[in-house]
Design a protein around this motif. Structure first.
Motif, PDB file in Angstrom:
ATOM      1  N   SER A 147       0.896  -1.130  -0.058  1.00 35.84           N
ATOM      2  CA  SER A 147      -0.078  -0.056  -0.071  1.00 35.84           C
ATOM      3  C   SER A 147       0.986   1.404  -0.165  1.00 35.84           C
ATOM      4  CB  SER A 147      -0.964   0.054   1.269  1.00 35.84           C
ATOM      5  OG  SER A 147      -1.863  -0.991   1.164  1.00 35.84           O
ATOM      6  N   HIS A 151      -3.597   3.061  -0.331  1.00 28.86           N
ATOM      7  CA  HIS A 151      -4.031   2.695  -1.701  1.00 28.86           C
ATOM      8  C   HIS A 151      -2.984   1.691  -2.128  1.00 28.86           C
ATOM      9  CE1 HIS A 151      -7.080   5.529  -1.998  1.00 28.86           C
ATOM     10  NE2 HIS A 151      -6.400   6.375  -1.621  1.00 28.86           N
ATOM     11  N   ARG A 264     -20.416  -8.990  -6.257  1.00 28.26           N
ATOM     12  CA  ARG A 264     -19.308  -8.532  -5.632  1.00 28.26           C
ATOM     13  C   ARG A 264     -19.744  -6.943  -4.915  1.00 28.26           C
ATOM     14  NH1 ARG A 264     -17.508 -12.440  -6.763  1.00 28.26           N
ATOM     15  NH2 ARG A 264     -15.278 -12.936  -8.037  1.00 28.26           N
ATOM     16  N   ILE A 265     -20.885  -6.364  -5.374  1.00 26.91           N
ATOM     17  CA  ILE A 265     -21.125  -5.143  -4.575  1.00 26.91           C
ATOM     18  C   ILE A 265     -22.363  -5.307  -3.619  1.00 26.91           C
ATOM     19  CG2 ILE A 265     -20.571  -3.688  -6.578  1.00 26.91           C
ATOM     20  CD1 ILE A 265     -22.752  -3.528  -7.580  1.00 26.91           C
ATOM     21  N   ASN A 266     -22.226  -6.734  -3.080  1.00 29.99           N
ATOM     22  CA  ASN A 266     -23.503  -6.978  -2.152  1.00 29.99           C
ATOM     23  C   ASN A 266     -24.865  -6.673  -2.705  1.00 29.99           C
ATOM     24  OD1 ASN A 266     -21.563  -7.973  -0.421  1.00 29.99           O
ATOM     25  ND2 ASN A 266     -20.887  -5.938   0.176  1.00 29.99           N
ATOM     26  N   ILE A 308     -13.617  -3.994 -10.095  1.00 31.94           N
ATOM     27  CA  ILE A 308     -14.555  -3.848  -9.100  1.00 31.94           C
ATOM     28  C   ILE A 308     -13.839  -4.390  -7.944  1.00 31.94           C
ATOM     29  CG2 ILE A 308     -16.553  -4.418  -7.739  1.00 31.94           C
ATOM     30  CD1 ILE A 308     -17.994  -4.114 -10.354  1.00 31.94           C
ATOM     31  N   ASN A 309     -13.277  -5.690  -8.019  1.00 35.34           N
ATOM     32  CA  ASN A 309     -12.379  -6.291  -7.026  1.00 35.34           C
ATOM     33  C   ASN A 309     -11.332  -5.655  -6.779  1.00 35.34           C
ATOM     34  OD1 ASN A 309     -13.945  -8.647  -6.804  1.00 35.34           O
ATOM     35  ND2 ASN A 309     -12.869  -9.855  -8.435  1.00 35.34           N
ATOM     36  N   THR A 311     -10.291  -2.258  -6.893  1.00 31.30           N
ATOM     37  CA  THR A 311     -10.397  -0.906  -6.590  1.00 31.30           C
ATOM     38  C   THR A 311     -11.302  -0.788  -5.710  1.00 31.30           C
ATOM     39  OG1 THR A 311     -12.368  -0.479  -8.321  1.00 31.30           O
ATOM     40  CG2 THR A 311     -10.009  -0.274  -9.085  1.00 31.30           C
ATOM     41  N   LYS A 312     -12.243  -1.513  -5.542  1.00 31.23           N
ATOM     42  CA  LYS A 312     -13.450  -1.467  -4.496  1.00 31.23           C
ATOM     43  C   LYS A 312     -14.260  -0.246  -4.769  1.00 31.23           C
ATOM     44  CE  LYS A 312     -11.401  -4.996  -2.464  1.00 31.23           C
ATOM     45  NZ  LYS A 312     -11.679  -6.326  -2.577  1.00 31.23           N
ATOM     46  N   VAL A 313     -14.167   0.094  -5.917  1.00 32.35           N
ATOM     47  CA  VAL A 313     -15.427   1.170  -6.358  1.00 32.35           C
ATOM     48  C   VAL A 313     -16.337   0.529  -7.273  1.00 32.35           C
ATOM     49  CG1 VAL A 313     -15.523   3.236  -7.630  1.00 32.35           C
ATOM     50  CG2 VAL A 313     -13.403   2.851  -6.365  1.00 32.35           C
ATOM     51  N   ALA A 314     -17.564   0.757  -6.613  1.00 30.93           N
ATOM     52  CA  ALA A 314     -18.697   0.123  -7.330  1.00 30.93           C
ATOM     53  C   ALA A 314     -19.802   1.386  -7.366  1.00 30.93           C
ATOM     54  CB  ALA A 314     -19.156  -1.097  -6.798  1.00 30.93           C
TER      55      ALA A 314
END
Length: 500
Positions: A147, A151, A264-266, A308-309, A311-314
């Motif tokens: 990191s 990040h 992935r985004i629940n 998505i996996n 970056t964890k941005v959805a």
């Protein structure tokens, strides 16, 4: 296709514009999942089949424009079929027959179809291709946990960072004279092929040098891609039928991506109606791609799941902002020119990683079958994937009459004109030989037949109706994420099969 470097940069700018427009449309009117739309690899193989048709091989004047118009016509017809499939509700019925056991080998075949192109092209300049592949693997696998300012920098930017580093390295190799050969022009004129001393170096210079492309010098600073910029589309029965089958493959690909992204985004998986709406809009967006002349259709990119996996941005707004930037950059001709000037070996190295990722993401769909390791499922996936590679290899071995007509890596895509099947009807011969030379089409057909004919329990089959239509009315969060804007919803409130 016989285009110039300027044509290449124009096509890239057009792809950026279409990708931006269609991403925004999908975000508002499609499934509304945070997914990027773009030029998918699904359309690459059929495009190669069409452009390597026998009647195009000897074209000299306006070859690029003519083939592009052929592609436009085929894409528009195939996309109309895909759009009708969604809007009519037939997609909801088809979803009852499409299970993870079908999606997994089909998507994997899309990536595996280009194994004969990947490293053979990258290997033309191993001094830049191997370091790039190694850097991508090091960043994504060995440094993925490192990191920087909170990040995971290396994991998120593995590909662009690797390309920048190796592109700079290739620039210094070129500037330092590593690819200078006495009596040979770096611009690779046709005279190099005629000179014995240069003939053996022409291929290396084309793939390794960073100054081969003249796109930067010829591209305008500002150019807005416009509809029908290559001319009116040409519609032919044989190419249209091929694209109709390819649109089915693209739909199956997107179905898998919708479901995996929602997990992935629940979110609860999209209902069949919502999936139908997404497929319908993808068809409409591909029609726009055909009208603008991007050379491929527009569909949900499978790589979204990987993005998505890591970056964890959805977030839809983030995707829409990115789409706006794509549209803005499409108006700057020099941006397309920069991308067009990437050395071919460097581009092929990136594709080796991207295609491998598509294969892995496709096979990962098997996790949605609770008994993926059952003998039934193993046999269906194995047989469909193997025959999906082997049957096209049989058709692809019927090479053009002269091996000098096509480069070696394009020879397999000449099967439509030279295949073994002869019915006496040239149009039909082209369609059947062409379709049976496409790995993804053969894989889809075999997997579809086996999955829906071999007995198996619902758990074993991994039934692909993950959520029932009534769930959308009982779960407020699901309704909020997938529902259309209110005004549009009022217009389509009676269309139950679109999940509104």
């Amino acid at each position: 296709m016989g285009g110039t470097d300027k044509d290449t940069s124009t096509v890239i700018s057009t792809m950026l514009l279409v990708s931006g427009m269609t991403t925004i449309l999908h975000s508002y009117f499609g499934t509304r999942l945070p997914l990027v739309q773009g030029s998918s690899f699904v359309y690459l193989a059929p495009a190669l089949v069409i452009m390597n048709a026998q009647e195009f091989r000897n074209l000299t004047e306006h070859k690029f424009r003519h083939i592009m118009r052929e592609l436009q016509g085929a894409i528009i017809i195939g996309s109309i079929f895909q759009s009708l499939l969604g809007f009519s509700g037939l997609m909801s019925l088809l979803l009852r027959l499409i299970h993870p056991i079908i999606v997994a080998p089909t998507v994997a075949a899309v990536g595996l179809a280009f194994f004969s192109y990947g490293f053979p092209q990258a290997g033309s300049c191993v001094e830049i291709s191997i370091p790039l592949i190694l850097l991508v693997l090091i960043f994504t696998l060995y440094l993925r946990g490192v990191s920087i300012f909170g990040h995971r920098f290396f994991q998120i930017y593995a590909v662009p960072l690797s390309v920048m580093i190796i592109w700079t390295y290739a620039f210094f190799l070129t500037a330092g004279g590593a690819y200078n050969y006495k009596g040979c022009s770096p611009d690779i004129p046709s005279s190099n092929i005629l000179i014995d001393a240069c003939r053996k170096h022409a291929y290396t210079m084309t793939h390794c040098r960073t100054d081969v492309s003249n796109a930067w010098r010829t591209a305008a600073w500002v150019r807005i891609p416009y509809p029908l910029q290559w001319g009116l589309p040409i519609f032919h029965f044989r190419t249209s039928i091929i694209m109709i089958f390819v649109s089915l493959v693209a739909s199956v690909d997107s179905v898998g991506t919708y479901h995996t992204a929602s997990v992935r985004i629940n979110l609860k998986p999209p209902t069949p109606g919502i999936v139908s709406r997404g497929i319908a809009l993808e068809g409409f967006c591909s029609i726009l791609a055909g009208i603008w002349g991007s050379g491929t259709g527009s569909t949900t990119l499978t790589e979204n799941v990987h993005t998505i996996n890591i970056t964890k941005v959805a977030n839809r707004r983030a995707v829409e902002l990115g789409a706006v930037f794509l549209i803005f950059f499409s108006f700057i001709g020099k941006v397309g020119a920069i991308l067009a000037s990437i050395p071919l070996a460097l581009a092929a190295s990136v594709l080796c990683f991207t295609w491998a990722l598509v294969v892995a993401l496709g096979l990962s769909t098997l996790q949605y079958s609770s008994q993926a390791a059952s003998f039934r499922n193993i046999m269906i996936v194995g047989v469909s994937l193997f025959l999906g590679l082997s049957i096209p290899a049989y058709f692809q071995q019927y090479q053009p009459e002269s091996s000098l007509i096509l480069p070696s890596y394009f020879v397999p895509y000449g099967a439509a004109s030279n295949g073994p099947l002869h019915t006496g009807i040239k149009q039909l011969d082209f369609v059947i030989n062409g379709l049976l030379s496409l790995n993804m089409v053969v894989t889809l057909l075999i997997a579809f037949v086996l999955e829906n004919s071999v007995p198996g329990s619902r758990q074993e089959r991994g039934v692909y109706i993950w959520s029932r239509p009534e769930d959308i009315s009982t779960d407020p969060s699901l309704l909020e994420e997938y529902s259309l804007p209110r005004k549009l919803c009022r217009c389509l409130c009676r269309e139950k099969h679109l999940g509104v």
